[in-house]
Design a protein around this motif. Structure first.
Motif, PDB file in Angstrom:
ATOM      1  N   ARG A  63      -5.780 -11.362   0.773  1.00  0.00           N
ATOM      2  CA  ARG A  63      -5.244 -10.060   1.191  1.00  0.00           C
ATOM      3  C   ARG A  63      -6.052  -9.487   2.357  1.00  0.00           C
ATOM      4  NH1 ARG A  63      -4.342  -6.021  -3.682  1.00  0.00           N
ATOM      5  NH2 ARG A  63      -6.574  -5.758  -3.432  1.00  0.00           N
ATOM      6  N   LYS A  92      -4.247  -3.345   2.997  1.00  0.00           N
ATOM      7  CA  LYS A  92      -5.149  -2.374   2.365  1.00  0.00           C
ATOM      8  C   LYS A  92      -5.879  -1.622   3.490  1.00  0.00           C
ATOM      9  CE  LYS A  92      -7.778  -2.148  -1.921  1.00  0.00           C
ATOM     10  NZ  LYS A  92      -6.997  -1.204  -2.695  1.00  0.00           N
ATOM     11  N   TYR A 114      -4.552   5.401   2.666  1.00  0.00           N
ATOM     12  CA  TYR A 114      -5.183   6.260   1.661  1.00  0.00           C
ATOM     13  C   TYR A 114      -5.290   7.686   2.194  1.00  0.00           C
ATOM     14  CZ  TYR A 114      -5.495   1.922  -0.649  1.00  0.00           C
ATOM     15  OH  TYR A 114      -5.113   0.762  -1.242  1.00  0.00           O
ATOM     16  N   GLU A 117       5.115   2.833  -5.577  1.00  0.00           N
ATOM     17  CA  GLU A 117       3.900   2.659  -6.373  1.00  0.00           C
ATOM     18  C   GLU A 117       3.196   3.995  -6.542  1.00  0.00           C
ATOM     19  OE1 GLU A 117       0.858   0.315  -4.318  1.00  0.00           O
ATOM     20  OE2 GLU A 117       1.976   0.589  -2.472  1.00  0.00           O
ATOM     21  N   GLY A 170      -0.495   6.133  -6.038  1.00  0.00           N
ATOM     22  CA  GLY A 170      -1.429   6.126  -4.917  1.00  0.00           C
ATOM     23  C   GLY A 170      -2.468   5.028  -4.950  1.00  0.00           C
ATOM     24  N   SER A 171      -2.827   4.544  -6.138  1.00  0.00           N
ATOM     25  CA  SER A 171      -3.868   3.519  -6.212  1.00  0.00           C
ATOM     26  C   SER A 171      -3.522   2.418  -7.213  1.00  0.00           C
ATOM     27  CB  SER A 171      -5.192   4.165  -6.619  1.00  0.00           C
ATOM     28  OG  SER A 171      -4.998   4.849  -7.832  1.00  0.00           O
ATOM     29  N   ASN A 218       0.001  -0.264  -8.925  1.00  0.00           N
ATOM     30  CA  ASN A 218       1.405  -0.679  -8.972  1.00  0.00           C
ATOM     31  C   ASN A 218       2.044  -0.219 -10.275  1.00  0.00           C
ATOM     32  OD1 ASN A 218      -0.023  -3.380  -7.432  1.00  0.00           O
ATOM     33  ND2 ASN A 218       1.722  -2.402  -6.463  1.00  0.00           N
ATOM     34  N   GLY A 247      -0.568  -6.053  -5.383  1.00  0.00           N
ATOM     35  CA  GLY A 247      -1.716  -5.939  -6.279  1.00  0.00           C
ATOM     36  C   GLY A 247      -2.043  -7.252  -6.969  1.00  0.00           C
ATOM     37  N   ILE A 248      -3.330  -7.509  -7.120  1.00  0.00           N
ATOM     38  CA  ILE A 248      -3.785  -8.722  -7.800  1.00  0.00           C
ATOM     39  C   ILE A 248      -3.592  -8.545  -9.318  1.00  0.00           C
ATOM     40  CG2 ILE A 248      -5.854 -10.143  -8.242  1.00  0.00           C
ATOM     41  CD1 ILE A 248      -6.582  -9.154  -5.225  1.00  0.00           C
ATOM     42  N   THR A 249      -3.779  -7.333  -9.782  1.00  0.00           N
ATOM     43  CA  THR A 249      -3.518  -7.056 -11.205  1.00  0.00           C
ATOM     44  C   THR A 249      -2.011  -7.166 -11.460  1.00  0.00           C
ATOM     45  OG1 THR A 249      -5.218  -5.370 -10.874  1.00  0.00           O
ATOM     46  CG2 THR A 249      -4.243  -5.516 -13.065  1.00  0.00           C
ATOM     47  N   GLY A 304      -3.953  -1.985 -11.702  1.00  0.00           N
ATOM     48  CA  GLY A 304      -4.811  -2.065 -10.522  1.00  0.00           C
ATOM     49  C   GLY A 304      -6.220  -2.439 -10.946  1.00  0.00           C
ATOM     50  N   THR A 305      -7.012  -2.892 -10.002  1.00  0.00           N
ATOM     51  CA  THR A 305      -8.393  -3.258 -10.305  1.00  0.00           C
ATOM     52  C   THR A 305      -9.123  -2.060 -10.909  1.00  0.00           C
ATOM     53  OG1 THR A 305      -8.401  -4.825  -8.510  1.00  0.00           O
ATOM     54  CG2 THR A 305     -10.554  -4.047  -9.239  1.00  0.00           C
TER      55      THR A 305
HETATM   56  C1  LIG Z   1      -2.066   1.555  -3.191  1.00  0.00           C
HETATM   57  C2  LIG Z   1      -2.514   0.560  -4.194  1.00  0.00           C
HETATM   58  N1  LIG Z   1      -1.569  -0.098  -4.909  1.00  0.00           N
HETATM   59  C3  LIG Z   1      -1.912  -1.024  -5.808  1.00  0.00           C
HETATM   60  C4  LIG Z   1      -3.228  -1.344  -6.074  1.00  0.00           C
HETATM   61  C5  LIG Z   1      -3.549  -2.389  -7.080  1.00  0.00           C
HETATM   62  O1  LIG Z   1      -4.043  -3.541  -6.466  1.00  0.00           O
HETATM   63  P1  LIG Z   1      -5.050  -4.517  -7.223  1.00  0.00           P
HETATM   64  O2  LIG Z   1      -4.414  -4.856  -8.507  1.00  0.00           O
HETATM   65  O3  LIG Z   1      -5.215  -5.663  -6.320  1.00  0.00           O
HETATM   66  O4  LIG Z   1      -6.303  -3.732  -7.417  1.00  0.00           O
HETATM   67  C6  LIG Z   1      -4.246  -0.694  -5.353  1.00  0.00           C
HETATM   68  C7  LIG Z   1      -5.671  -0.994  -5.527  1.00  0.00           C
HETATM   69  O5  LIG Z   1      -6.293  -0.956  -6.518  1.00  0.00           O
HETATM   70  C8  LIG Z   1      -3.880   0.277  -4.408  1.00  0.00           C
HETATM   71  O6  LIG Z   1      -4.817   0.926  -3.706  1.00  0.00           O
END
Ligand SMILES: Cc1ncc(COP(=O)(O)O)c(C=O)c1O
Length: 339
Positions: free
Chosen positions: A81, A183, A188, A219, A221-222, A224, A245-247, A283-284
């Protein structure tokens, strides 16, 4: 092991021993940098990042498993990413080997800040920006990449409680064909005003709708979003304005392959969220967190009664179980660190 009150970690920045730094000029390759003591940095007021937002970052975590081994979770996905985000922002594209080596080096030097098993994690923040100056709008010549870390506990204060979300009707997070899927730091900043307004109204987070016609949810703000109806899970498809998102990717695999549910990556409407059996975000930072209520233009829709839904809870247990080494890592997601 550091002397830290591991039981009361929040999601804040704490100083650690060291941070990683490397530089690269446009047209060159990223070469190995090195560790320096944790501290402040100097930047010109004309730096590209400060004036035109040329910067992007990653977020991953290191965990201590039940066998007291430190592991990362799918850091190759963060590397992939980061490569995509840097390319989109005209920053020299970062390759996987360089990224992983920097993350590992920083983690190993700060390994005593990784919380004990079950007490949180070490958040790792790789970040890169345009360092040299620009007055006219353009990609600058020189870039700095840094990695810093911070021991963290839960993202939301008070632990895992169903979130109170509100729909952002006045603001969008990302435009079609914009930088929503990178990202990028600018994404943000766009979310801060709606988030602050939401917090002032006692909500935890904001749901953003698609900018084109506001028919579909994108989504939080931080994190999915996912919705369970019957035996089907839906999550908004990655159409360019949502962060991959990786999660999200991990939860899709767990729901399909481990639990055996149907998972659809598709358009998702607000009505589907309101009528769902369970809604959760991933999310992470937030891991897998249930959504308790959603407030839109037509008022508040209650989804969960104060506790986590069965599937949300199962997915959270599976994911955190793999990360802590309690559940077998059948997809090969763990990346063990040699101390
Ligand atoms: C806007 C946004 N969407 C989704 C995620 C989830 O992504 P990930 O699962 O890679 O942390 C994040 C980060 O945590 C994010 O900032």
């Amino acid at each position: 092991m550091q002397k830290i009150d591991w039981d009361n970690l929040g999601f804040d920045v704490r100083e650690t021993r060291s941070m990683y730094k490397a530089n690269c000029r446009i047209g060159e390759e990223w070469k190995l940098g090195g560790l320096i003591p944790y501290g402040t940095i100097e930047l010109s007021p004309a730096a590209g990042v400060l004036n035109y937002g040329q910067g992007c970052f990653e977020g991953t975590k290191a965990y201590r498993t039940i066998k007291n081994q430190v592991v990362l979770f799918r850091p190759e996905m963060n590397a992939k990413r980061m490569a995509m985000s840097t390319r989109r922002l005209c920053i020299p594209e970062m390759n996987k080997e360089f990224f992983l080596q920097a993350v590992e080096e920083t983690l190993i030097d700060n390994i005593d800040y990784v919380p004990p098993y079950g007490k949180g994690s070490l958040y790792i923040r790789p970040i890169v920006w345009g360092t040299s100056t620009a007055l006219g709008v353009k990609p600058v010549e020189e870039y700095t990449f840094m990695v810093f870390v911070s021991p963290v506990g839960p993202y939301f204060k008070g632990g895992v409680k169903p979130l109170r979300l509100t729909v952002s009707n006045d603001y969008h997070r990302a435009a079609p064909k914009g930088i929503g899927n990178a990202k990028a730091i600018g994404n943000y900043s766009a979310s801060l005003y709606p988030l602050t307004e939401a917090k002032n109204r006692d909500f935890d987070e904001v749901i953003f709708l698609n900018a084109k016609d506001e028919k579909f949810v994108e989504e939080v703000g931080s994190a999915n979003l996912f919705v369970l109806t019957g035996n089907t899970i839906k999550t908004p498809k990655l159409d360019g304005s949502i962060l991959p998102g990786i999660t999200r990717d991990s939860v899709i695999t767990l729901a399909k392959d481990t639990i055996g549910l149907e998972v659809l990556e598709t358009n998702v409407t607000l009505t589907e969220l309101y009528d769902a059996d369970e809604v959760f975000c991933t999310g992470t930072a937030v891991v897998v967190t249930p959504v308790g209520s959603i407030t839109g233009l037509d008022g508040k829709h209650k989804i969960a009664d104060g506790k986590m839904g069965q599937l949300t809870s199962k997915l959270r247990q599976l994911l955190t179980g793999i990360q802590r080494g309690d559940v077998s890592d059948e997809f090969g997601w763990l990346y063990p660190i040699k101390e």
